[in-house]
Design a protein around this motif. Structure first.
Motif, mmCIF file in Angstrom:
data_model
loop_
_atom_site.group_PDB
_atom_site.id
_atom_site.type_symbol
_atom_site.label_atom_id
_atom_site.label_comp_id
_atom_site.label_asym_id
_atom_site.label_seq_id
_atom_site.Cartn_x
_atom_site.Cartn_y
_atom_site.Cartn_z
ATOM 1 N N TYR A 22 0.756 -1.368 0.104
ATOM 2 C CA TYR A 22 0.017 0.003 -0.090
ATOM 3 C C TYR A 22 1.106 1.160 0.143
ATOM 4 O O TYR A 22 1.791 1.364 0.837
ATOM 5 N N VAL A 23 0.462 2.062 -0.888
ATOM 6 C CA VAL A 23 1.282 3.434 -1.012
ATOM 7 C C VAL A 23 0.477 4.587 -0.774
ATOM 8 O O VAL A 23 -0.610 4.594 -1.370
ATOM 9 N N SER A 24 0.954 5.326 0.259
ATOM 10 C CA SER A 24 0.003 6.543 0.323
ATOM 11 C C SER A 24 -0.102 7.512 -1.011
ATOM 12 O O SER A 24 0.598 7.529 -1.800
ATOM 13 N N TYR A 52 4.801 7.163 1.436
ATOM 14 C CA TYR A 52 5.024 6.005 2.579
ATOM 15 C C TYR A 52 4.413 4.822 1.691
ATOM 16 O O TYR A 52 3.571 4.788 1.037
ATOM 17 N N LEU A 53 5.191 3.483 2.313
ATOM 18 C CA LEU A 53 4.699 2.357 1.615
ATOM 19 C C LEU A 53 4.394 1.526 2.759
ATOM 20 O O LEU A 53 5.533 1.337 3.659
ATOM 21 N N ASP A 66 9.429 4.691 4.785
ATOM 22 C CA ASP A 66 9.393 6.133 4.364
ATOM 23 C C ASP A 66 9.973 6.139 3.075
ATOM 24 O O ASP A 66 11.344 5.950 2.889
ATOM 25 N N VAL A 67 9.468 6.342 2.033
ATOM 26 C CA VAL A 67 10.165 5.994 0.514
ATOM 27 C C VAL A 67 11.244 7.451 0.286
ATOM 28 O O VAL A 67 12.237 6.969 -0.360
ATOM 29 N N LYS A 86 13.548 4.352 4.539
ATOM 30 C CA LYS A 86 13.728 3.984 5.837
ATOM 31 C C LYS A 86 12.482 3.367 6.201
ATOM 32 O O LYS A 86 11.526 3.621 6.155
ATOM 33 N N ASN A 87 12.761 2.230 6.976
ATOM 34 C CA ASN A 87 11.809 1.418 7.531
ATOM 35 C C ASN A 87 11.424 2.155 8.869
ATOM 36 O O ASN A 87 12.136 1.857 9.951
ATOM 37 N N LEU A 88 10.009 2.681 8.917
ATOM 38 C CA LEU A 88 9.963 3.380 10.169
ATOM 39 C C LEU A 88 9.376 2.531 11.417
ATOM 40 O O LEU A 88 9.328 2.813 12.569
#
Length: 288
Positions: A90-92, A97-98, A109-110, A114-116
């Protein structure tokens, strides 16, 4: 090899043995299917400026070679649903965001690549690792290690064996390796019994090395923490072995060559030092 979308986009490289084999996906059947299946028809590019187009652009920013096979409205408000390499993501709508369902439900965070979700997961893993004392781990370390990693391992996994075949080089790189048991075929399996025998051996290091080299290891039974280690691995989000964790709980991936692992640890240490120097938001910079 177990791959997540992050491996495909180049954010995290996971070279690992799957937790358990899937009979419906035998290697021969997979190869036959791959060779005979026709390519899916290319879908029309979405109109520029639309949420669909931003989703496609977000995926392309991560890796231009990775294409979305289908993009459309998602059941989650504010997101687009995309199918990428057989996985639903899912992409905002703004393309920032993905979200990857499953595997811990990571939010990515595309823009920052970074993997939040990793911060929360790392903190949890660090606490979980504290429940397994070093005396219950099988340790291979140089005299004065620069870094220490915890590695969930299995005696049958090919990538685990490859990692261990280079253990001397990891040590030469200044990396201490603390092994934890994760019999990927499950508790009670032959794989599990082998690992219990290793942990019960008078010389665990030799027994583990022998087991990974297909040498006979004497069958033994004793009170061990193998079950506890397996449980910790599951709670830590392990999906395949090996799983390499830094001292702060950050998941570094599956098999990583010695020099590359040292470089990754150097980078992580530099980022941590930089963050510590900067201080918390609104801290020293905002004080008088």
């Amino acid at each position: 090899m177990k791959r997540t979308l992050f491996a495909l986009v180049g954010a995290i490289s996971l070279s690992a043995c799957a937790q358990a084999p899937d009979p419906a996906k035998a290697p021969g059947a997979m190869a036959s299917s791959a060779n005979s299946a026709p390519k899916a028809p290319a879908s029309a590019a979405p109109k520029a400026g639309t949420p669909e187009a931003r989703a496609v652009e977000a995926i392309a920013r991560l890796n231009p070679q990775v294409k979305a096979d289908k993009v459309g409205a998602a059941p989650i408000p504010g997101f687009q649903e995309a199918i990428v390499a057989g996985q639903v993501v899912y992409v905002s709508n703004d393309g920032r965001y993905l979200f990857l369902p499953g595997s811990g439900g990571a939010l990515f965070d595309v823009d920052a690549r970074k993997n939040l979700s990793e911060g929360a997961l790392a903190s949890m893993r660090k606490e979980l690792l504290k429940t397994i004392p070093v005396s219950e781990r099988i340790v291979f370390a140089p005299a004065n290690p620069k870094y220490t990693v915890s590695v969930f391992t299995d005696v049958e996994c090919g990538y685990c064996r490859k990692f261990h075949s280079e253990i001397a080089e990891y040590n030469r790189q200044g990396i201490a390796v603390q092994y934890l048991a994760f019999p990927r075929m499950g508790l009670g399996s032959d794989d599990y019994k082998k690992m219990v025998s290793v942990w019960c051996a008078p010389d665990r290091r030799k027994a583990l090395t022998d087991a990974k080299a297909d040498h006979q290891v004497q069958s033994r039974s004793c009170k061990t923490s193998v079950n506890q280690q397996y449980d910790v691995g599951q709670r830590a989000g392990l999906t395949g072995t090996p799983m390499i964790l830094a001292a702060d709980g950050t998941q570094l991936g599956g098999y990583i060559p010695p020099a590359a692992l040292r470089a990754t640890l150097d980078k992580l240490a530099a980022e941590s030092a930089k963050a510590a120097q900067a201080g918390p938001p609104g801290g020293a910079a905002g004080s008088r």
